[in-house]
Design an enzyme around this catalytic site. Structure first.
Site, mmCIF file in Angstrom:
data_model
loop_
_atom_site.group_PDB
_atom_site.id
_atom_site.type_symbol
_atom_site.label_atom_id
_atom_site.label_comp_id
_atom_site.label_asym_id
_atom_site.label_seq_id
_atom_site.Cartn_x
_atom_site.Cartn_y
_atom_site.Cartn_z
ATOM 1 N N SER A 7 0.824 -1.212 0.000
ATOM 2 C CA SER A 7 0.000 0.000 0.000
ATOM 3 C C SER A 7 0.855 1.258 0.000
ATOM 4 O O SER A 7 2.007 1.244 0.425
ATOM 5 C CB SER A 7 -0.892 0.035 1.239
ATOM 6 O OG SER A 7 -1.690 -1.101 1.309
HETATM 7 N N1 SAH Z 1 0.746 -5.288 4.441
HETATM 8 C C1 SAH Z 1 1.329 -5.782 3.228
HETATM 9 C C2 SAH Z 1 0.396 -5.644 2.058
HETATM 10 C C3 SAH Z 1 0.285 -6.951 1.354
HETATM 11 S S1 SAH Z 1 -0.860 -7.080 0.072
HETATM 12 C C4 SAH Z 1 2.694 -5.164 2.964
HETATM 13 O O1 SAH Z 1 3.159 -4.327 3.761
HETATM 14 O O2 SAH Z 1 3.309 -5.534 1.985
HETATM 15 C C5 SAH Z 1 -2.035 -8.155 0.823
HETATM 16 C C6 SAH Z 1 -1.583 -9.563 1.135
HETATM 17 O O3 SAH Z 1 -2.696 -10.242 1.704
HETATM 18 C C7 SAH Z 1 -1.145 -10.396 -0.057
HETATM 19 O O4 SAH Z 1 0.168 -10.836 0.142
HETATM 20 C C8 SAH Z 1 -2.132 -11.563 -0.074
HETATM 21 O O5 SAH Z 1 -1.556 -12.797 -0.449
HETATM 22 C C9 SAH Z 1 -2.568 -11.596 1.378
HETATM 23 N N2 SAH Z 1 -3.839 -12.269 1.649
HETATM 24 C C10 SAH Z 1 -4.993 -12.256 0.935
HETATM 25 N N3 SAH Z 1 -5.924 -13.009 1.538
HETATM 26 C C11 SAH Z 1 -5.349 -13.515 2.671
HETATM 27 C C12 SAH Z 1 -5.793 -14.391 3.706
HETATM 28 N N4 SAH Z 1 -7.020 -14.924 3.738
HETATM 29 N N5 SAH Z 1 -4.924 -14.687 4.705
HETATM 30 C C13 SAH Z 1 -3.665 -14.185 4.707
HETATM 31 N N6 SAH Z 1 -3.191 -13.376 3.753
HETATM 32 C C14 SAH Z 1 -4.021 -13.040 2.748
#
Ligand code: SAH
Length: 255
Positions: free
Chosen positions: A98
């Site tokens: 983000s």
């Molecule tokens: N906070 C992160 C943003 C990652 S993007 C950062 O600083 O980079 C969102 C992430 O959520 C992705 O890697 C995706 O694989 C994960 N995601 C989606 N659904 C999920 C679930 N049910 N449990 C765990 N992770 C999930």
């Protein structure tokens, strides 16, 4: 970083010593310096923090955390020069990190939760979607313990590698479906999701401590994604909808 373990302290406790030495992670005392990218990351981060303040981020601990976590270490080499711009960036496997303003906004909302006393830290936090690990590192600066879940094994393993040099003893990375939450660490003073679904999984509400706050993207009335804040009180739950956001989809299962 350590393996997940059952915590032994109450979930919803703030302290009046935001930078108490016992809780201060190693990143604060020895910030890693960028190598070979031609960036003075301390100065570049300081200017990012000024822009965050102009954009309405006012919580000193949030600004401090954003100013100390080396965001460029969490993105691919080709994107390093954009690491401190206010933009979302690809982190592989179709996922994105983000924009700094969105990370800071969500963390600030958590620190404004009812159970956090003025000037206090968050107790235990559950993050859904570790992604590259950047937001987990930011949370580690404002919370006593961070449990961060990722459903993609390769993403989880890479986040572990990227977080290792920061030696954040209070971050626990969990490979698992975050839609189920992480019961072993519950209750949480705060839950933050970096992926949005059609509705908030019931496990998140259940695993929130009384006085705790959940901040997550979710599908709004018109199908657009909105940021939702849910507070757990003695009487039940209160919720409010904030601005539109654009997060990757929340998916079930581990892949
Ligand atoms: N906070 C992160 C943003 C990652 S993007 C950062 O600083 O980079 C969102 C992430 O959520 C992705 O890697 C995706 O694989 C994960 N995601 C989606 N659904 C999920 C679930 N049910 N449990 C765990 N992770 C999930």
């Amino acid at each position: 970083m350590t393996a997940p373990r059952k915590p032994s302290f109450p979930a919803c406790v703030g302290t009046h010593s935001p930078l108490a030495p016992a809780a201060k992670p190693a990143v604060a005392s020895a910030p890693p310096q960028p190598r070979g990218v031609g960036l003075d990351s301390v100065a570049v981060r300081a200017s990012m923090v000024r822009r965050l303040a102009q954009a309405g981020i006012s919580h000193p601990q949030v600004l401090d955390a954003m100013g100390s976590v080396p965001r460029h270490l969490f993105v691919d080499t080709a994107l390093v020069t954009q690491a401190y711009e206010d933009t979302s960036l690809p982190i592989g496997w179709g996922q994105t990190i983000s924009r700094p303003t969105v990370v800071a906004r969500m963390v600030q909302l958590l620190l404004e939760a009812p159970c956090v006393q003025a000037g206090g830290r968050l107790a235990r936090v559950l993050e859904i979607g570790t992604g590259c690990g950047y937001q987990a590192a930011v949370l580690a600066r404002v919370a006593s313990e961070v449990y961060s879940m990722e459903r993609l094994r390769a993403m989880h393993e890479r986040a572990r590698d990227r977080l290792r040099p920061l030696r954040l003893a209070n971050v626990h990375l969990i490979l698992g479906d975050g839609m189920l939450g992480y019961e072993a660490g519950a209750p949480y003073a705060a839950i933050i999701a970096a992926a949005g679904g059609t509705q908030l999984p019931s496990a998140w509400r259940e695993q929130l401590a009384v006085g705790g706050r959940l901040v997550a993207p979710v599908a709004g009335a018109q199908g657009q994604q909105v940021l939702q804040v849910v507070d757990r009180t003695e009487q039940g739950y209160t919720q409010r909808v904030l601005e539109s956001v654009h997060f990757v989809p929340l998916k079930s299962g581990v892949a």
